[in-house]
Design a protein around this motif. Sequence first.
Motif, mmCIF file in Angstrom:
data_model
loop_
_atom_site.group_PDB
_atom_site.id
_atom_site.type_symbol
_atom_site.label_atom_id
_atom_site.label_comp_id
_atom_site.label_asym_id
_atom_site.label_seq_id
_atom_site.Cartn_x
_atom_site.Cartn_y
_atom_site.Cartn_z
ATOM 1 N N VAL A 18 1.202 -12.485 13.353
ATOM 2 C CA VAL A 18 1.558 -11.303 12.558
ATOM 3 C C VAL A 18 0.449 -10.257 12.701
ATOM 4 O O VAL A 18 -0.616 -10.530 13.249
ATOM 5 N N ASP A 19 0.712 -9.054 12.163
ATOM 6 C CA ASP A 19 -0.226 -7.942 12.328
ATOM 7 C C ASP A 19 -1.586 -8.238 11.700
ATOM 8 O O ASP A 19 -2.629 -7.886 12.239
ATOM 9 N N ASN A 20 -1.559 -8.857 10.545
ATOM 10 C CA ASN A 20 -2.792 -9.196 9.840
ATOM 11 C C ASN A 20 -2.476 -10.313 8.847
ATOM 12 O O ASN A 20 -1.289 -10.606 8.610
ATOM 13 N N LYS A 53 -2.182 -10.552 5.810
ATOM 14 C CA LYS A 53 -1.330 -10.210 4.667
ATOM 15 C C LYS A 53 0.072 -9.767 5.085
ATOM 16 O O LYS A 53 0.937 -9.554 4.239
ATOM 17 N N SER A 54 0.285 -9.647 6.390
ATOM 18 C CA SER A 54 1.566 -9.156 6.885
ATOM 19 C C SER A 54 2.552 -10.298 7.065
ATOM 20 O O SER A 54 2.176 -11.471 7.199
ATOM 21 N N ARG A 55 3.854 -9.950 7.088
ATOM 22 C CA ARG A 55 4.909 -10.921 7.327
ATOM 23 C C ARG A 55 5.588 -10.717 8.674
ATOM 24 O O ARG A 55 6.541 -11.410 8.987
ATOM 25 N N TYR A 56 5.114 -9.762 9.455
ATOM 26 C CA TYR A 56 5.782 -9.478 10.723
ATOM 27 C C TYR A 56 4.756 -9.060 11.771
ATOM 28 O O TYR A 56 3.595 -8.759 11.479
ATOM 29 N N THR A 71 4.385 -6.254 14.568
ATOM 30 C CA THR A 71 4.895 -4.990 15.077
ATOM 31 C C THR A 71 4.844 -4.994 16.600
ATOM 32 O O THR A 71 3.809 -5.315 17.198
ATOM 33 N N TYR A 75 8.946 -7.053 14.902
ATOM 34 C CA TYR A 75 9.464 -5.937 14.103
ATOM 35 C C TYR A 75 9.407 -4.659 14.942
ATOM 36 O O TYR A 75 8.353 -4.276 15.443
ATOM 37 N N ASN A 105 9.318 -1.067 14.696
ATOM 38 C CA ASN A 105 9.076 -0.011 13.691
ATOM 39 C C ASN A 105 9.304 1.381 14.247
ATOM 40 O O ASN A 105 8.989 2.374 13.587
#
Length: 455
Positions: A280-282, A284-287, A289, A345, A347
């Motif tokens: 994931v991106d970081n 805390k992220s769920r996806y 990008t 994701y 975006n």
Amino acid sequence: MLPFLLSFLIAQSSPTTAPSEEVLQSQEVRPLPGQLDTVPTFNSNSPELILKEGILLSTFPPNGKKVPTAHLNFPFRGRFDIFAHHVAKAEPPENLRSLYLGIILHNPGSELVKVDIWQAASYLSQPDAPFIQLPSFSQNPLGKIFAGPGDRVMTDILRGQRQGIFPDQIEIPPGESRMLLNLPIPVQGLTPLLNGRSTLIRLQSSGIVYAASLAMFARVNPDGSERSPNLQEWENILDNGDLASPRDKTPTPLEETGKPRIYGRVAGVVRGSRWRALLVDNPKSRYLTIPQPGQMFSYALSTLHGGTLGTGQIQSATMLVRYPDTAYRAHGNYGIQYSLKLPLYNNTQSPQTVSVSMQTPLKEDRLVQPGLRFLNIPAREVFFRGTVRVRYRDEQNQPKTEFIHLVQKRGQAGEPLVSLNMKAGDRSLVEIDFLYPPDATPPQVLTVSTQAESR
């Protein structure tokens, strides 16, 4: 780190072609999130070439053993794996007796121990899985495409299989031992007089057990025919034998010494059986990008000392116990499963074509230029040979599972494992699983790329 078995494979490869040129693929290279689990793996790979009988790896206590230093005193309980990868050779050439590989389990306690065999496979290079030339990319839905025993074993385990030669459970009475494996590595009738066997077994034990891998030549019957060694003969080797020889090259220290790096081969207990990662991106992220059109980024796979591809990340599993003349870490992570989830994701404001690929760039530790180096004509040496499972949803939102066999040479960029047409704002989960196969040479990368917009 090219294995012994590959020496004759390379000799059979295609004729020399025009010189290769390096191609720089500009992109970000990221460390792989997640980490190895704590399931211990019994890893018997040194010496790879066995010419004399003896102990390959013993986690038994040294008490009462003739050669105490051959026993590492590591008990297993609950989940653990057993990996073994060894080669036999007729030396001298007239010595054509089969070398047997034995794996023995011992119950030191006062109660019956049950050992469940979840998945298991053991194959020879001849005749089970010869090193044949295969395309770089093949659909492998039935698991029938492989080259080399390590490749075939990892494909079976990835598919959750237990080979018919293994029972689903072994019961070990108090104070007794049982053979988990007792199989030959024959050389008679082969050209060259060389053969190898790869084995991987996933286990669950109800109590404490010790394990050992042992090498012994076939016993000879009165009529001259061969027979497999029996439990008592294996126990005699375990109690009175020394480490098998000749020994492999002694590894250089992990720290930079200014001398050529020798990784050595593994003989010990490795910390870890599977690396799970959510990309994931970081944190805390769920996806994840997707890259901008025409761009890409990669995650490093199976990185090791001297080969981190600029990430500084060492993925080689640590050794819980080892022999002093064997590898300091499990360089290559043979038999370890990578389970990677990519919640992609889009975006952007327009549809995008996104692909996920496995690649084998040139090995580097620190990147001289930002990006990865490939060869426009890949080298002759095969650096990855194995099956990858890919799970995703197609354009009709139906779940798809594909098994893809890859053969990648040093410097090969590879083809997409999956390509997705993602609408603006779309999310799509891609799951990648593979077991790092013996005879592979790290590192590799998993690359996410977005097709450039047409003009």
